[in-house]
Motif scaffolding. Sequence first.
Motif, PDB file in Angstrom:
ATOM      1  N   TYR A  95       7.337  -9.174  -2.128  1.00  0.00           N
ATOM      2  CA  TYR A  95       6.590  -9.152  -3.393  1.00  0.00           C
ATOM      3  C   TYR A  95       7.171  -8.032  -4.249  1.00  0.00           C
ATOM      4  CZ  TYR A  95       3.911  -4.954  -2.122  1.00  0.00           C
ATOM      5  OH  TYR A  95       3.555  -3.675  -1.802  1.00  0.00           O
TER       6      TYR A  95
ATOM      7  N   PHE B  40       1.053 -12.313  -5.613  1.00  0.00           N
ATOM      8  CA  PHE B  40       1.470 -11.280  -4.662  1.00  0.00           C
ATOM      9  C   PHE B  40       1.702  -9.981  -5.422  1.00  0.00           C
ATOM     10  CE2 PHE B  40       2.843 -15.411  -3.153  1.00  0.00           C
ATOM     11  CZ  PHE B  40       2.217 -15.429  -1.928  1.00  0.00           C
ATOM     12  N   GLY B  41       1.291  -8.894  -4.817  1.00  0.00           N
ATOM     13  CA  GLY B  41       1.525  -7.591  -5.434  1.00  0.00           C
ATOM     14  C   GLY B  41       0.449  -7.179  -6.424  1.00  0.00           C
ATOM     15  N   TRP B  90       5.952 -11.304 -10.220  1.00  0.00           N
ATOM     16  CA  TRP B  90       5.590 -10.929  -8.848  1.00  0.00           C
ATOM     17  C   TRP B  90       6.754 -11.160  -7.884  1.00  0.00           C
ATOM     18  CZ3 TRP B  90       3.316 -14.677 -11.817  1.00  0.00           C
ATOM     19  CH2 TRP B  90       3.701 -15.989 -11.537  1.00  0.00           C
TER      20      TRP B  90
END
Lengths: 167, 119
Positions: A95, B40-41, B90
């Motif tokens: 990510y 994500f993230g 992301w």
Amino acid sequence: MSVNSFKFMSRTLAESLQRWPYVDTSGEEIPWKPLAKPVADCKVALVSSGGFYRAVDEPFNLDRERSEPLWGDPSFRELPRSITQEEIRAAHLHYESSHAMRDFNCMFPLGALEELLAQGRIGSISETHLSFMGYQPKPRVLMQETAPRMAERLRGLGVDLVLLSSG
Amino acid sequence: MGLVARVLEKARLTTVVLTNMPWITRKIGVPRSVAIEFPFGMIYGHPGEREMQLAILGRLLDLAGDAGKAGTMVELPYTWPEEDVRKRDWFPEEPTPWMADQDRLMEMMDFIAHGNPLE
């Protein structure tokens, strides 16, 4: 189910994850430990699989994953309740971590947790929180060694409730 | 994440998992989970969005206090803004190691088809 699990990834990854050889948990009941007291009396800890660590500690080993892509570092790191943006790092190849490096609370919301404590929503906050690196194609060591050690650490800290989140 | 939650819960710690891949979370089977369609993230929202972090944490705490049955999953109604979906910010710059070249991709495909995750 309206949350799309595969929205934020490539087609290759989405197709792979749908055929992935996950650890088969179907023969075992889902474990269950209800809270013994109200949430407002609980000590809370965060656990993130975002690969967070303190700048002074050893990063998760990404070089080995680069040369052995079916391996992911199975260790964990401790993060103090008081950690600052300057002190936190992330090591994870799956990510984009620059967002968390601007505000780690977008993955590891310790600041918001302090606010909830001030509001009386929780009883206390663990002095230590944990992180591991969630890319684990072969999670045997994570499951059999790392996670039991994390459990022991959290119990030693007197934690009642663990809030986990993914990378 | 789900596998770790199972180990913690078995060790008598109450857990709540925040997941953006509920399909996998259900497959693994975790005690309590909250599903959210965030990238994500940024699973607790955009950097600096304290109100969103508070709202999500609040739902995790609610579930910790309420859920009476192993495997309970709550879905949050939030969506990632369309203009931000287009940013695709992301994805890390560095290519994913297992997709970096054809040999590695084939190695992964072989693992997916025949591999043992517990080896």
